[in-house]
Motif scaffolding. Structure first.
Motif, PDB file in Angstrom:
ATOM      1  N   PRO A 100      -1.600   1.675  -8.521  1.00  0.00           N
ATOM      2  CA  PRO A 100      -0.921   2.632  -9.228  1.00  0.00           C
ATOM      3  C   PRO A 100      -1.475   4.158  -9.004  1.00  0.00           C
ATOM      4  O   PRO A 100      -0.506   5.097  -9.408  1.00  0.00           O
ATOM      5  N   ASN A 101      -2.730   4.343  -8.915  1.00  0.00           N
ATOM      6  CA  ASN A 101      -3.087   5.692  -8.928  1.00  0.00           C
ATOM      7  C   ASN A 101      -2.911   6.439  -7.563  1.00  0.00           C
ATOM      8  O   ASN A 101      -2.464   7.614  -7.459  1.00  0.00           O
ATOM      9  N   ILE A 105      -1.338   0.555  -0.955  1.00  0.00           N
ATOM     10  CA  ILE A 105      -1.267  -0.882  -1.129  1.00  0.00           C
ATOM     11  C   ILE A 105      -2.825  -1.417  -1.037  1.00  0.00           C
ATOM     12  O   ILE A 105      -3.238  -1.129  -0.118  1.00  0.00           O
ATOM     13  N   ILE A 106      -3.203  -2.252  -1.909  1.00  0.00           N
ATOM     14  CA  ILE A 106      -4.559  -2.772  -1.774  1.00  0.00           C
ATOM     15  C   ILE A 106      -4.416  -4.346  -2.016  1.00  0.00           C
ATOM     16  O   ILE A 106      -3.396  -4.873  -2.424  1.00  0.00           O
ATOM     17  N   VAL A 107      -5.447  -4.753  -1.435  1.00  0.00           N
ATOM     18  CA  VAL A 107      -5.711  -6.329  -1.694  1.00  0.00           C
ATOM     19  C   VAL A 107      -6.108  -6.790  -2.945  1.00  0.00           C
ATOM     20  O   VAL A 107      -6.696  -6.014  -3.690  1.00  0.00           O
ATOM     21  N   ASP A 108      -5.315  -7.533  -3.498  1.00  0.00           N
ATOM     22  CA  ASP A 108      -5.428  -7.749  -4.916  1.00  0.00           C
ATOM     23  C   ASP A 108      -6.511  -8.614  -5.215  1.00  0.00           C
ATOM     24  O   ASP A 108      -6.907  -9.756  -4.708  1.00  0.00           O
ATOM     25  N   PRO A 109      -7.787  -7.943  -5.855  1.00  0.00           N
ATOM     26  CA  PRO A 109      -8.986  -8.878  -5.984  1.00  0.00           C
ATOM     27  C   PRO A 109      -8.893 -10.086  -6.737  1.00  0.00           C
ATOM     28  O   PRO A 109      -9.813 -11.131  -6.535  1.00  0.00           O
TER      29      PRO A 109
ATOM     30  N   ALA B  78       7.199   2.132   0.704  1.00  0.00           N
ATOM     31  CA  ALA B  78       6.787   1.151  -0.277  1.00  0.00           C
ATOM     32  C   ALA B  78       8.113   0.368  -0.730  1.00  0.00           C
ATOM     33  O   ALA B  78       7.671  -0.884  -0.873  1.00  0.00           O
ATOM     34  N   SER B  79       9.284   0.599  -0.567  1.00  0.00           N
ATOM     35  CA  SER B  79      10.290  -0.145  -1.071  1.00  0.00           C
ATOM     36  C   SER B  79      10.272  -1.565  -0.059  1.00  0.00           C
ATOM     37  O   SER B  79      10.761  -2.664  -0.567  1.00  0.00           O
TER      38      SER B  79
END
Lengths: 504, 504
Positions: A100-101, A105-109, B78-79
């Motif tokens: 969000p910051n 896109i990041i890998v969800d830990p 992003a979409s």
């Protein structure tokens, strides 16, 4: 179209430039992976079509097993992992999320897998996991299943079609009740590959067994096909393994035989891959580009009308009508021991006005169209066209009706010529040597049949000193009979010559 | 062979048991992934073969793009990620190693990738990365490239062929210079899918546009095919998207047009998947198992000789010689608007002595062999056999020479009958309703054509209250002309009926 580096200048650079200029493949933005472009992929599709029919004609069926394999499957037999599975792609997570910051896109830990999954480097572990469920009694055997699949090995030094992280291949894994039946299957399929090499790839490899120290883990025998490339190196593109009960034991797959006793299942395993496209390039290509066996070519004929204006073009196209009609209906007989099929003749008419004829000529030579037909307005009155044969490099004037009448024969003759050329090249560059001095001198440029004492030590010493390896223990077709002698370096007895060569 | 649960008892359980008993697929040891067994895979191969020929007949070429996509590619828009890429398999490491203490295999922590790689959930990002290199001028367009590939989405509630982590599909992504050309391509391929559905799958779907709120991200139009399953639900198995310049802009792919100006490229995108096998099961299957359209069936005829001893069997096999000879040479004409091909007739002779005839009958019914031919010794003298038609469920005695003479016609008639049956079923279960009360009553068991005010709000409200969604805005084939009315709940004007249904 720029000229490519010649084979004599730099064979490896010649290969790379040919792959690019013939629009066969390119490096992708994913390191170690390639994009197979439509022209290169069409060759692979033709290979697949013929082989798949041969497999089905020998009672095999296709199926699909999962892309991902649990890590624990690789620990069932440590020697198996040692062989191939260490460098591989490991899936550890199953979700991406927006940070969000950072609007990124990041890998969800939190989405970590309990057990890591490996992208299959080869599928025997996951396939035998199914076979275990499928096999109870001798009545469930044999299982003759093949899979066309993408596999992945983390190769760091890549080369298009020869060595990339993602490979397209076929792997089949058969399960049998008796050793005799497994052996028959193994020998039959060895012969299927031979048939395909000779009659479709137009390549004449040296074949038979790998020496014991170079077998696939668990294999009782590993068979191989070693064709000679134009730089005199061998390029292995398929192997077949007879594995008897090893996998049956590792995966504990037993069946009830006809006497109601429990036995371990026997198996065989086979693969061939997109490397075969590399075979075709390296075995047949020349300094003007690709040379293709007609039975596997995406197009058979390029038609290049030479014209100044639309009227000329119309006249030429009218003149060519009988040829076009012929090509629309022509097929090549693809008959061999394991297949009875026909391959449709395909052609391209190039009336582009923005390219010069010269550029078109080099483009079709680069792409290896077996025949190029050039038509000048001035030749219409003699009913003749110029025919360029990519395989013999001969340019001849032909009467149009002769071409129409003989089109299939000409193409099938090209197929045969290419095979004979490949065979003659290998034979002309193969030597039978008896001393190590002669061996060291000749190994740079030739395939060598030499005596060997069947020990790994001698083979290793020779490899260390010359970089040549034993490619195979050939069958009797390739070695002289009654030719007893001694190993070149140990002077211990040998009864059979083996093939030494440098290789890819 | 055990009876399966009936459709009336439990439709979903009927489906699962049919998939198992017909040996089409099974769950693998990798959660969320299935093994497609040879019989199920043969159906998918037949689907692929026909579709691939149709694609090639409309000038498309196949190619292969990498399995793995760098994470950063998903952040370009992003979409796009929001739509499909969040639940996916993430590769973070590239090596396994032996843990020396535990004789176990672990992921090598030092082999961490700098950038994570995602197993493709779909390939547009990596394909357009190549197109960007391929496209400079209008002369490089159009690009009509298709890929047959495995893709992966981390689905938690899986169902064989309908929803699994690994999916086999075809995706094509075309690039065009003009909107008109892209539009023509889109409409042509919409028609190719329709042709395939009607003439090969024997399914009559309702087709046309998705409402705006249900379009694929970036699509100007999303087209869909919604056939009715026997539980009255819609099952979407392919969609096609017209995307104009959206991807060209996102990936900054411009070309020089004929006036030497830079423009963004237009594109279209299409897919269909192994879900089609699910279509076949759910649309045609019955309480005795699979029912297959003959043009896609792995086998067309099961021959079951009934015999007491080897002599009886010999007599029967001798008697059947004309039929066997016929079947060895018979082909079905697979001619439609986009294909002109023939499909070889395949058969199986079951002279197994350990299974009862009854068990054989139910096995071939379960697997959906279109014809079963049973031969009793007593019928030889009358030159007749019993023919069971899996599609009409009729059992008739036929003279052998009649069967031999009419074999292809009988099978092609079955193909037609199955299509007519599917079409009639959908039409009989489709209602045109005008009030919301009637809608709520009928939506449990029917496809409903009702008026809608074209707002997402009304659609959402209906979905909340009834679980039904707008499956598509149908074209004029499906809606009554001059039928102006108002939305069922907002009472605002509507000019066109849309299709509401519950769906998978």
């Amino acid at each position: 179209m720029a000229k490519i580096t010649t084979r004599a200048e730099n064979y490896s650079e010649w290969y790379n430039q040919l792959v690019q200029q013939a629009e066969m493949a390119e490096n992708s933005s994913v390191r170690w992976c390639m994009v197979i472009k439509p022209y290169g992929f069409a060759i692979w599709e033709n290979i697949k079509d013929v082989l798949d029919k041969m497999f089905k004609n020998t009672w095999h069926q296709n199926a699909a097993f999962p892309l991902l394999i649990p890590k624990s499957f690789f620990t069932k037999e440590a020697s198996h992992v040692a062989w191939f599975a260490k460098e591989c792609a490991v899936v550890t997570h199953y979700r991406l999320k927006n940070d969000p910051n950072w609007k990124w896109i990041i890998v969800d830990p939190e989405a970590k897998l309990e057990e890591e999954l490996i992208i299959r480097p080869t599928s025997e572990t996951i396939i035998w996991d199914s076979y275990k469920r499928w096999i109870n009694s001798y009545r469930d055997l044999p299982i003759l299943v093949n899979q066309w699949a993408n596999v992945m090995r983390w190769e760091m030094r890549t080369r298009m079609f020869l060595r990339t992280a993602e490979i397209f291949w076929q792997e089949w894994h058969t399960a049998h009740a008796t050793a005799q039946e497994a052996n028959e299957e193994a020998l039959r399929m060895l012969d299927v590959y031979r048939d395909f090499a000779e009659n479709f790839l137009a390549i004449s490899p040296v074949t038979w067994k790998k020496p014991a120290h170079d077998r696939f883990a668990w294999a009782v025998e590993t068979y191989t096909y070693e064709p000679m490339m134009q730089d005199f190196k061998a390029l292995q593109a398929w192997t077949s393994h007879f594995l008897w009960q090893a996998f049956g034991k590792a995966f504990d797959v037993k069946f009830t035989n006809q006497n109601n006793e429990l036995e371990y299942v026997r198996w065989t395993s086979w693969w061939c891959s997109t490397r075969m496209v590399g075979w075709i390039i390296m075995a047949h290509g020349d300094d003007n580009g690709l040379v293709l066996p007609p039975l596997l070519a995406p197009y058979h004929v390029a038609i290049v009308p030479i014209f100044k204006n639309q009227e000329d073009l119309n006249d030429i196209m009218n003149f060519l009508k009988p040829l076009i009609e012929k090509m629309d209906n022509a097929s090549l007989d693809a008959h061999s021991k394991y297949i009875k099929d026909t391959i449709k003749v395909k052609y391209k008419i190039d009336s582009d006005t923005q390219k010069t004829p010269g550029r078109k000529f080099s483009e079709y030579e680069m792409k290896g169209f077996p025949l190029r037909v050039t038509v000048w307005k001035r030749d219409l009155e003699n009913w003749q066209v110029e025919v360029f044969n990519r395989i013999t490099e001969e340019k001849t004037m032909m009467r149009l009706d002769d071409l129409v009448e003989n089109l299939e024969d000409i193409l099938l003759k090209q197929q045969k010529d290419l095979y004979e050329k490949n065979k003659a090249f290998r034979e002309a560059n193969t030597y039978y040597v008896n001393t190590y001095d002669e061996f060291k001198e000749k190994i740079e440029k030739w395939f060598i049949f030499a005596h060997w004492d069947w020990t790994a030590e001698s083979a290793e010493k020779i490899q260390e000193e010359t970089k040549a390896t034993i490619r195979c223990i050939p069958n009797e077709w390739f070695v002289k009979q009654n030719d007893e002698w001694v190993d070149m370096i140990s002077w211990k007895p040998s009864v059979w010559r083996v093939l030494f060569a440098k290789s890819y």
